[in-house]
Design a protein around this motif. Structure first.
Motif, PDB file in Angstrom:
ATOM      1  N   LYS A  37       0.838  -1.210   0.000  1.00 15.48           N
ATOM      2  CA  LYS A  37       0.000   0.000   0.000  1.00 15.48           C
ATOM      3  C   LYS A  37       0.867   1.251   0.000  1.00 15.48           C
ATOM      4  O   LYS A  37       1.938   1.281   0.599  1.00 15.48           O
ATOM      5  CB  LYS A  37      -0.911   0.023   1.229  1.00 15.48           C
ATOM      6  N   GLY A  38       0.343   2.284  -0.674  1.00 10.29           N
ATOM      7  CA  GLY A  38       0.992   3.584  -0.642  1.00 10.29           C
ATOM      8  C   GLY A  38       0.962   4.154   0.771  1.00 10.29           C
ATOM      9  O   GLY A  38       0.161   3.743   1.616  1.00 10.29           O
ATOM     10  N   LEU A  39       1.820   5.128   1.021  1.00  8.80           N
ATOM     11  CA  LEU A  39       1.988   5.674   2.370  1.00  8.80           C
ATOM     12  C   LEU A  39       0.961   6.727   2.757  1.00  8.80           C
ATOM     13  O   LEU A  39       0.772   6.993   3.943  1.00  8.80           O
ATOM     14  CB  LEU A  39       3.396   6.269   2.507  1.00  8.80           C
ATOM     15  N   ALA A  40       0.321   7.380   1.769  1.00  5.77           N
ATOM     16  CA  ALA A  40      -0.664   8.440   2.043  1.00  5.77           C
ATOM     17  C   ALA A  40      -0.104   9.488   3.013  1.00  5.77           C
ATOM     18  O   ALA A  40      -0.715   9.818   4.029  1.00  5.77           O
ATOM     19  CB  ALA A  40      -1.984   7.852   2.559  1.00  5.77           C
ATOM     20  N   LEU A  41       1.066  10.009   2.684  1.00  6.49           N
ATOM     21  CA  LEU A  41       1.707  11.011   3.540  1.00  6.49           C
ATOM     22  C   LEU A  41       0.932  12.329   3.519  1.00  6.49           C
ATOM     23  O   LEU A  41       0.272  12.647   2.538  1.00  6.49           O
ATOM     24  CB  LEU A  41       3.144  11.247   3.069  1.00  6.49           C
ATOM     25  N   PRO A  42       1.032  13.118   4.583  1.00  6.80           N
ATOM     26  CA  PRO A  42       0.322  14.402   4.641  1.00  6.80           C
ATOM     27  C   PRO A  42       0.911  15.412   3.646  1.00  6.80           C
ATOM     28  O   PRO A  42       2.083  15.304   3.250  1.00  6.80           O
ATOM     29  CB  PRO A  42       0.517  14.859   6.083  1.00  6.80           C
ATOM     30  N   PRO A  43       0.105  16.403   3.254  1.00 10.62           N
ATOM     31  CA  PRO A  43       0.534  17.387   2.254  1.00 10.62           C
ATOM     32  C   PRO A  43       1.860  18.072   2.558  1.00 10.62           C
ATOM     33  O   PRO A  43       2.664  18.299   1.645  1.00 10.62           O
ATOM     34  CB  PRO A  43      -0.615  18.398   2.227  1.00 10.62           C
ATOM     35  N   GLU A  44       2.125  18.400   3.821  1.00  9.31           N
ATOM     36  CA  GLU A  44       3.367  19.106   4.136  1.00  9.31           C
ATOM     37  C   GLU A  44       4.602  18.227   3.877  1.00  9.31           C
ATOM     38  O   GLU A  44       5.658  18.721   3.500  1.00  9.31           O
ATOM     39  CB  GLU A  44       3.373  19.664   5.558  1.00  9.31           C
TER      40      GLU A  44
END
Length: 62
Positions: A37-44
């Motif tokens: 699965k992708g990490l789905a990191l936050p925008p910042e």
């Protein structure tokens, strides 16, 4: 490899990296068995990875 092939290759690489860092999609890669699965990191964090690194790497003005 002509310019269009190079452009398509880089676009594909960018999209694969974006999908891994920015989404929670189920992904596959030839280097790995199975999926992940992708990490789905936050925008910042995405901004630091994609924007800030591009500025440093390519010398873009800020």
């Amino acid at each position: 490899m002509n310019d269009e092939e190079i452009s398509a290759r880089f676009e594909g690489l960018w999209q694969a990296h974006w999908d891994f860092f920015a989404t929670s999609k189920e992904l596959t890669a030839p280097e790995f068995d199975g999926s992940f699965k992708g990490l789905a990191l936050p925008p910042e964090v995405l901004e630091k990875i994609f924007r800030d690194n591009a500025i440093k790497t390519y010398g873009f003005p800020t």
